[in-house]
Design a protein around this motif. Structure first.
Motif, mmCIF file in Angstrom:
data_model
loop_
_atom_site.group_PDB
_atom_site.id
_atom_site.type_symbol
_atom_site.label_atom_id
_atom_site.label_comp_id
_atom_site.label_asym_id
_atom_site.label_seq_id
_atom_site.Cartn_x
_atom_site.Cartn_y
_atom_site.Cartn_z
ATOM 1 N N ILE A 1 0.846 -1.187 0.000
ATOM 2 C CA ILE A 1 0.000 0.000 0.000
ATOM 3 C C ILE A 1 0.887 1.243 0.000
ATOM 4 O O ILE A 1 1.735 1.427 0.874
ATOM 5 C CB ILE A 1 -0.934 0.025 1.225
ATOM 6 C CG1 ILE A 1 -1.740 -1.278 1.298
ATOM 7 C CG2 ILE A 1 -1.854 1.239 1.172
ATOM 8 C CD1 ILE A 1 -2.636 -1.552 0.112
ATOM 9 N N ASP B 1 1.370 5.532 -0.164
ATOM 10 C CA ASP B 1 0.741 6.777 0.266
ATOM 11 C C ASP B 1 0.075 7.449 -0.937
ATOM 12 O O ASP B 1 0.661 7.525 -2.016
ATOM 13 C CB ASP B 1 1.801 7.707 0.871
ATOM 14 C CG ASP B 1 1.201 8.918 1.549
ATOM 15 O OD1 ASP B 1 0.584 9.746 0.853
ATOM 16 O OD2 ASP B 1 1.345 9.045 2.773
ATOM 17 N N LEU C 1 2.871 2.419 3.185
ATOM 18 C CA LEU C 1 2.158 2.550 4.448
ATOM 19 C C LEU C 1 2.147 1.229 5.207
ATOM 20 O O LEU C 1 2.166 0.152 4.602
ATOM 21 C CB LEU C 1 0.710 3.001 4.186
ATOM 22 C CG LEU C 1 0.545 4.340 3.466
ATOM 23 C CD1 LEU C 1 -0.936 4.604 3.202
ATOM 24 C CD2 LEU C 1 1.164 5.477 4.263
ATOM 25 N N PRO C 2 2.060 1.299 6.512
ATOM 26 C CA PRO C 2 1.978 0.066 7.319
ATOM 27 C C PRO C 2 0.591 -0.554 7.233
ATOM 28 O O PRO C 2 -0.355 0.051 6.703
ATOM 29 C CB PRO C 2 2.274 0.565 8.734
ATOM 30 C CG PRO C 2 1.808 1.988 8.733
ATOM 31 C CD PRO C 2 2.111 2.512 7.354
ATOM 32 N N GLY D 1 -3.107 -1.679 7.865
ATOM 33 C CA GLY D 1 -4.223 -0.971 8.466
ATOM 34 C C GLY D 1 -4.458 0.423 7.937
ATOM 35 O O GLY D 1 -5.451 1.058 8.287
ATOM 36 N N ARG D 2 -3.562 0.931 7.076
ATOM 37 C CA ARG D 2 -3.710 2.269 6.500
ATOM 38 C C ARG D 2 -4.193 2.159 5.057
ATOM 39 O O ARG D 2 -3.730 1.315 4.289
ATOM 40 C CB ARG D 2 -2.369 3.009 6.546
ATOM 41 C CG ARG D 2 -1.831 3.293 7.938
ATOM 42 C CD ARG D 2 -2.397 4.577 8.504
ATOM 43 N NE ARG D 2 -2.114 5.718 7.642
ATOM 44 C CZ ARG D 2 -0.958 6.393 7.625
ATOM 45 N NH1 ARG D 2 0.042 6.006 8.427
ATOM 46 N NH2 ARG D 2 -0.793 7.427 6.828
ATOM 47 N N THR D 3 -5.096 3.039 4.672
ATOM 48 C CA THR D 3 -5.641 3.040 3.318
ATOM 49 C C THR D 3 -4.752 3.834 2.374
ATOM 50 O O THR D 3 -4.277 4.922 2.716
ATOM 51 C CB THR D 3 -7.052 3.657 3.309
ATOM 52 O OG1 THR D 3 -7.910 2.872 4.138
ATOM 53 C CG2 THR D 3 -7.621 3.689 1.896
ATOM 54 N N GLY D 4 -4.531 3.288 1.187
ATOM 55 C CA GLY D 4 -3.722 3.982 0.190
ATOM 56 C C GLY D 4 -3.863 3.324 -1.167
ATOM 57 O O GLY D 4 -4.754 2.503 -1.400
ATOM 58 N N LEU E 1 -6.154 -1.598 1.490
ATOM 59 C CA LEU E 1 -5.381 -1.627 2.727
ATOM 60 C C LEU E 1 -4.921 -3.048 2.977
ATOM 61 O O LEU E 1 -5.564 -4.013 2.561
ATOM 62 C CB LEU E 1 -6.178 -1.070 3.908
ATOM 63 C CG LEU E 1 -7.433 -1.775 4.410
ATOM 64 C CD1 LEU E 1 -7.096 -2.906 5.366
ATOM 65 C CD2 LEU E 1 -8.341 -0.774 5.115
ATOM 66 N N SER F 1 -3.714 -6.061 5.682
ATOM 67 C CA SER F 1 -3.865 -6.496 7.063
ATOM 68 C C SER F 1 -2.513 -6.966 7.595
ATOM 69 O O SER F 1 -1.548 -7.137 6.842
ATOM 70 C CB SER F 1 -4.881 -7.629 7.162
ATOM 71 O OG SER F 1 -4.353 -8.818 6.591
ATOM 72 N N LYS F 2 -2.434 -7.214 8.885
ATOM 73 C CA LYS F 2 -1.192 -7.683 9.491
ATOM 74 C C LYS F 2 -0.846 -9.104 9.053
ATOM 75 O O LYS F 2 0.290 -9.544 9.194
ATOM 76 C CB LYS F 2 -1.298 -7.606 11.013
ATOM 77 C CG LYS F 2 -1.353 -6.177 11.540
ATOM 78 C CD LYS F 2 -1.404 -6.139 13.051
ATOM 79 C CE LYS F 2 -1.429 -4.697 13.539
ATOM 80 N NZ LYS F 2 -1.495 -4.616 15.033
#
Length: 323
Positions: A259, A261, A269-270, A272-275, A298, A300-301
């Protein structure tokens, strides 16, 4: 020296622990043997000399498949897949060197989720793709049908034949369809079958009001009396597919979603962040394995991902779910 034939055979042994080293190997190979990708990388000041991690690798915007020939090496394509589109729209082209390799990849991914093809009856509702031709999705489904139960078939127009087929036996069945076609088939009659898997490939193609994915699945679950809806994520520019059996999409070990930015496409992005959704597909060995899509998502972990929609200024694409 990169050995193309050897890489084709070892792709199925790629795992998380050796993914990056294989990705960097493919990057170097494509940098030196894909003129379009090399020029793009050079404009960004990137080369094998300064690319040392996945985050360093330049991701080629998929629009290049509309305007350039994205090929690694010199060969004659066995097939050219073209994206769906309305009249006059410029369509992406993916030149396929080895159609059997594309089918092998698709079958291995599918069977890892759903079991051996011979035990499944495939029912396909893909009218728009059949009409336009040169579709990677149709090529994949054709291959599945050749290796699945003999009753597998495409269904168009008269949905009564489909309803009869759904209720014809208790064998395992998969109904794969573009979103609007799945909704069309239940406009008149609600359907229910315990042994039926419903899989949407996204896309209303201008035939119905667009829905977000959760809304679409709620309607389909009600119409088919199903506990959940499966999804397939693929595109003309990819060789591999991702499936969402319950909720999130999963790629095979040789492909991965990252994902980026939205405001800085070179920053990742890590979880859980939307991009923006970037995809590494190492099976794209003959074109480009590092693609910047116009989808929003996004991660997931667990490494799975969700597709949330599309950038406002991007074209409508038939193989993806739209917002």
């Amino acid at each position: 020296m990169f050995d193309y034939e050897n890489f084709k055979s070892k792709i199925f042994s790629i795992q998380p622990e050796n993914f990056q080293i294989n990705a960097l190997e493919v990057f170097a190979y494509q940098y030196f043997h894909n003129p379009t990708y090399q020029i793009y990388c050079q404009h960004l000041g990137k080369s094998p000399d300064n690319v040392h991690s996945l985050q360093d690798i330049p991701f080629l915007p998929i629009e290049f498949f509309k305007t350039h020939q994205v090929m690694t090496g010199q060969w004659e394509p066995e097939k050219v897949f073209m994206s769906s589109g309305t009249t006059g729209m410029q369509r992406s082209e993916h030149h396929v060197r080895d159609l059997s390799f594309y089918h092998q990849i698709a079958q291995v991914i599918f069977e890892s989720h759903y079991g051996p093809l011979p035990s499944i009856e495939i029912m396909a509702l893909l009218p728009s793709y059949l009409e336009q031709g040169d579709s990677s999705l149709i090529s994949m489904v054709d291959h599945f049908m050749r290796h699945s139960h003999p009753s597998s078939a495409y269904y168009l127009g008269d949905h009564s034949f489909l309803r009869q087929a759904i209720n014809s036996s208790d064998r395992k069945k998969l109904l794969i369809g573009v979103s609007y076609a799945l909704l069309d088939v239940t406009d008149e009659t609600r359907l229910s079958a315990d042994n039926l898997i419903i899989m949407e490939t996204g896309g209303m193609k201008g035939r119905r009001k667009e829905m977000i994915r959760t809304e679409l699945h709620e309607v389909l679950m009600k119409n088919f009396s199903a506990s959940h809806i499966h999804s397939e994520y693929g595109m003309t520019e990819l060789t591999s597919q991702a499936y969402a059996v319950e909720g999130q999409f999963a790629f095979p070990p040789w492909a991965r979603a990252l994902i980026r930015d939205i405001n800085d496409p070179f920053t990742f992005l890590p979880a859980g962040r939307t991009g923006g959704l970037n995809i590494i597909d190492l099976a794209n060995i003959n074109s480009c394995s590092f693609l910047e899509t116009k989808d929003l998502g996004l991660e997931s972990k667990t490494g799975h991902f969700e597709v949330l929609g599309r950038f406002d200024n991007s074209d409508v694409r038939g193989c993806n779910l739209l917002v």
